[in-house]
Design an enzyme around this catalytic site. Structure first.
Site, PDB file in Angstrom:
ATOM      1  N   SER A  22       0.797  -1.225   0.000  1.00 38.78           N
ATOM      2  CA  SER A  22       0.000   0.000   0.000  1.00 38.78           C
ATOM      3  C   SER A  22       0.834   1.281   0.000  1.00 38.78           C
ATOM      4  O   SER A  22       1.820   1.398   0.729  1.00 38.78           O
ATOM      5  CB  SER A  22      -0.929   0.011   1.218  1.00 38.78           C
ATOM      6  OG  SER A  22      -1.680   1.206   1.254  1.00 38.78           O
ATOM      7  N   THR A  61     -10.206  -1.720   2.196  1.00 37.92           N
ATOM      8  CA  THR A  61      -9.861  -2.264   0.883  1.00 37.92           C
ATOM      9  C   THR A  61     -10.119  -3.762   0.855  1.00 37.92           C
ATOM     10  O   THR A  61     -10.697  -4.325   1.799  1.00 37.92           O
ATOM     11  CB  THR A  61      -8.391  -1.925   0.529  1.00 37.92           C
ATOM     12  OG1 THR A  61      -8.157  -2.276  -0.839  1.00 37.92           O
ATOM     13  CG2 THR A  61      -7.407  -2.648   1.425  1.00 37.92           C
ATOM     14  N   LYS A  65     -14.819  -4.415   1.606  1.00 34.84           N
ATOM     15  CA  LYS A  65     -15.630  -3.255   1.260  1.00 34.84           C
ATOM     16  C   LYS A  65     -17.134  -3.513   1.364  1.00 34.84           C
ATOM     17  O   LYS A  65     -17.907  -2.591   1.617  1.00 34.84           O
ATOM     18  CB  LYS A  65     -15.288  -2.770  -0.153  1.00 34.84           C
ATOM     19  CG  LYS A  65     -13.899  -2.178  -0.267  1.00 34.84           C
ATOM     20  CD  LYS A  65     -13.637  -1.625  -1.659  1.00 34.84           C
ATOM     21  CE  LYS A  65     -12.249  -1.030  -1.752  1.00 34.84           C
ATOM     22  NZ  LYS A  65     -11.981  -0.411  -3.058  1.00 34.84           N
ATOM     23  N   ASN A  86     -15.901   2.145   1.566  1.00 34.96           N
ATOM     24  CA  ASN A  86     -14.438   2.126   1.640  1.00 34.96           C
ATOM     25  C   ASN A  86     -13.892   3.165   2.625  1.00 34.96           C
ATOM     26  O   ASN A  86     -12.678   3.260   2.796  1.00 34.96           O
ATOM     27  CB  ASN A  86     -13.824   2.364   0.255  1.00 34.96           C
ATOM     28  CG  ASN A  86     -13.725   3.828  -0.094  1.00 34.96           C
ATOM     29  OD1 ASN A  86     -14.726   4.552  -0.007  1.00 34.96           O
ATOM     30  ND2 ASN A  86     -12.550   4.276  -0.478  1.00 34.96           N
ATOM     31  N   GLY A 128     -16.216  -7.806  -7.284  1.00 31.40           N
ATOM     32  CA  GLY A 128     -16.123  -7.469  -5.867  1.00 31.40           C
ATOM     33  C   GLY A 128     -16.536  -6.042  -5.577  1.00 31.40           C
ATOM     34  O   GLY A 128     -17.235  -5.390  -6.362  1.00 31.40           O
ATOM     35  N   GLY A 129     -16.076  -5.530  -4.413  1.00 30.34           N
ATOM     36  CA  GLY A 129     -16.464  -4.194  -3.980  1.00 30.34           C
ATOM     37  C   GLY A 129     -16.035  -3.111  -4.938  1.00 30.34           C
ATOM     38  O   GLY A 129     -16.794  -2.170  -5.234  1.00 30.34           O
ATOM     39  N   TYR A 201      -2.322  -0.166  -8.673  1.00 26.86           N
ATOM     40  CA  TYR A 201      -1.318   0.901  -8.778  1.00 26.86           C
ATOM     41  C   TYR A 201       0.085   0.418  -8.442  1.00 26.86           C
ATOM     42  O   TYR A 201       1.059   1.160  -8.617  1.00 26.86           O
ATOM     43  CB  TYR A 201      -1.684   2.069  -7.852  1.00 26.86           C
ATOM     44  CG  TYR A 201      -1.815   1.677  -6.396  1.00 26.86           C
ATOM     45  CD1 TYR A 201      -0.705   1.672  -5.562  1.00 26.86           C
ATOM     46  CD2 TYR A 201      -3.044   1.288  -5.871  1.00 26.86           C
ATOM     47  CE1 TYR A 201      -0.815   1.285  -4.229  1.00 26.86           C
ATOM     48  CE2 TYR A 201      -3.166   0.910  -4.553  1.00 26.86           C
ATOM     49  CZ  TYR A 201      -2.053   0.917  -3.734  1.00 26.86           C
ATOM     50  OH  TYR A 201      -2.173   0.520  -2.414  1.00 26.86           O
ATOM     51  N   GLY A 222      -4.083   2.650 -11.477  1.00 29.63           N
ATOM     52  CA  GLY A 222      -4.923   2.957 -10.330  1.00 29.63           C
ATOM     53  C   GLY A 222      -4.420   4.046  -9.413  1.00 29.63           C
ATOM     54  O   GLY A 222      -5.111   4.395  -8.442  1.00 29.63           O
TER      55      GLY A 222
END
Length: 418
Positions: A22, A61, A65, A86, A128-129, A201, A222
């Protein structure tokens, strides 16, 4: 840069299952003065963590979510519409308010691609979320949205039914650090594709994005979504308004701190010497690929080539590069012949700005370099590869310190042009 003060005593963070990749703590440190940490929580203790944590707010995340919604006392209309939360804020009475800042984040990301999706077929990979948010944004802009999942009516076995897709959005973790180099789909299946969005990302360019780049399809990763949603989350956390102009500045700042600087060039052109100077000037770790090969195998590249031949050495080199180049924020000197293996281009470029260090071959050393017997021929053969692999070329014919400064300037130039 606009910056929110006055929250240093209040703790915030990111909730998820696997978070070592992250960039969120860095981004929030550029937005406000509050501490922001990572909280990796197993699913079977999620409820206990939600009840007992002492955070004023947190982002959520993969994979929570949707599940986090049942723990919120109130959910914003937008999050209810999407079916995913989120961002969670603890209110003064102790109740939890759930919101969705990913909607703004993906809207910002999509707008940066400058593609009109009105009436266009958009394939959303994953259900998904993150997929829920992406679908909501795309539908609001008039797209014909098709969700591709592993077991749904539209799945990865019948992608041929959607060859007319104009936009492809990846919301799955396929290709995400540390499992890089794989893609959820082959873009050649979609001859009408005019844009690719990947919410991943890290790495900066997944295999999906790298293929889009190779095919000349406009793409966006991202990071813009991540920074934009963090900007909106910070506003929710601090109950303040922050100019959207900071989003792009923070995106570039994160890139400048996290992308590797990879040096390619002829054997003996000074990649290691210059690389160390660059690393020192930027307070980054330096890695020499040839030295890593020796550490891993117990033999120098020259020994491997003499004992087993160049093809065997190139296999070892490629494996080392796969390990080194998926990491972030380093300065990496490659071996001179790394560019002769086409697959290495994607390995090297996935998370890096690649700089070709060009130096006159008349001054190159050939000591302990068994492949450097005919430098002129080697240079002519490799030059197209150096140009193809790299983002920018730096003149390596001056004093090492000056070359290092030129590399730093070139890196900044590429970041600012992105």
């Amino acid at each position: 840069m606009e910056y929110v003060n006055g929250f240093a005593g209040k703790k915030f963070g990111l909730l998820g299952e696997h978070l070592s990749h992250s960039f969120s703590p860095l981004i929030h440190s550029l937005l406000a003065d509050y501490p922001y940490a990572l909280y990796e929580v197993d699913r079977d203790v999620l409820g206990e963590w939600v009840k007992n944590n002492d955070l004023w707010g947190y982002n959520v995340t993969i994979p929570y979510k949707t599940e986090i919604m049942k723990y919120c006392d109130e959910i914003s209309p937008q999050a209810q519409m999407i079916g995913a939360v989120n961002t969670v804020v603890r209110r003064s009475d102790g109740t939890l308010f759930g919101d969705n800042t990913d909607y703004f984040g993906f809207s910002y990301m999509l707008n940066s691609l400058s593609i009109d999706v009105q009436g266009a077929k958009a394939l959303v990979l994953g259900s998904g979320g993150a997929s829920k948010t992406v679908c909501a944004v795309l539908k609001s802009q008039g797209a014909d949205v098709v969700v591709i999942s592993r077991n749904g009516e539209n799945n990865y076995q019948n992608l041929h039914l959607h060859r007319d897709a104009v936009l492809i959005v990846n919301t799955t973790p396929v290709g995400m650090y540390p499992n890089t180099g794989v893609s959820p789909v082959d873009l050649s299946v979609f001859p009408q594709c005019k844009g690719v969005c990947d919410v991943i990302y890290n790495p900066a360019k997944t295999a999906l994005v790298l293929q889009a780049e190779e095919l000349g399809i406009p793409f966006v990763n991202g990071l813009s979504m991540l920074v934009a949603q963090a900007h909106r989350a910070c506003e929710v956390f601090t109950d303040s308004s922050i100019s959207e102009s900071v989003i792009e500045r923070i995106r570039r700042e994160v890139m400048s701190r996290t992308l590797n600087i990879v040096l390619v060039g002829m054997p003996g052109c000074g990649k290691s010497t210059v690389g160390r100077l660059v690393a020192d000037s930027l307070s980054r770790p330096f890695v020499d690929a040839d030295e890593e090969i020796e550490k891993t195998t117990g033999r120098t590249p020259a020994q491997i080539i003499k004992e087993e031949g160049e093809p065997a050495f190139r296999l070892v080199e490629s494996q080392i590069l796969k390990t080194l180049c998926k990491e972030s924020g380093a300065v990496i000197a490659t071996g001179g012949g790394a560019v002769t293996i086409p697959e290495n281009k994607y390995v090297i470029r996935q998370n890096s700005v690649v700089i070709f260090l060009e130096r006159n071959i008349s001054v190159l050393s050939t000591e302990d370099r068994p492949l450097s017997t005919d430098l002129a021929s080697m240079y002519q053969k490799r030059l197209p590869f150096y140009k193809d692999f790299s983002h920018i070329t730096v003149d390596g014919n001056t004093e090492a310190q000056a070359v290092a400064q030129s590399v730093v300037s070139a890196f900044s130039e590429v970041i600012n042009e992105d």
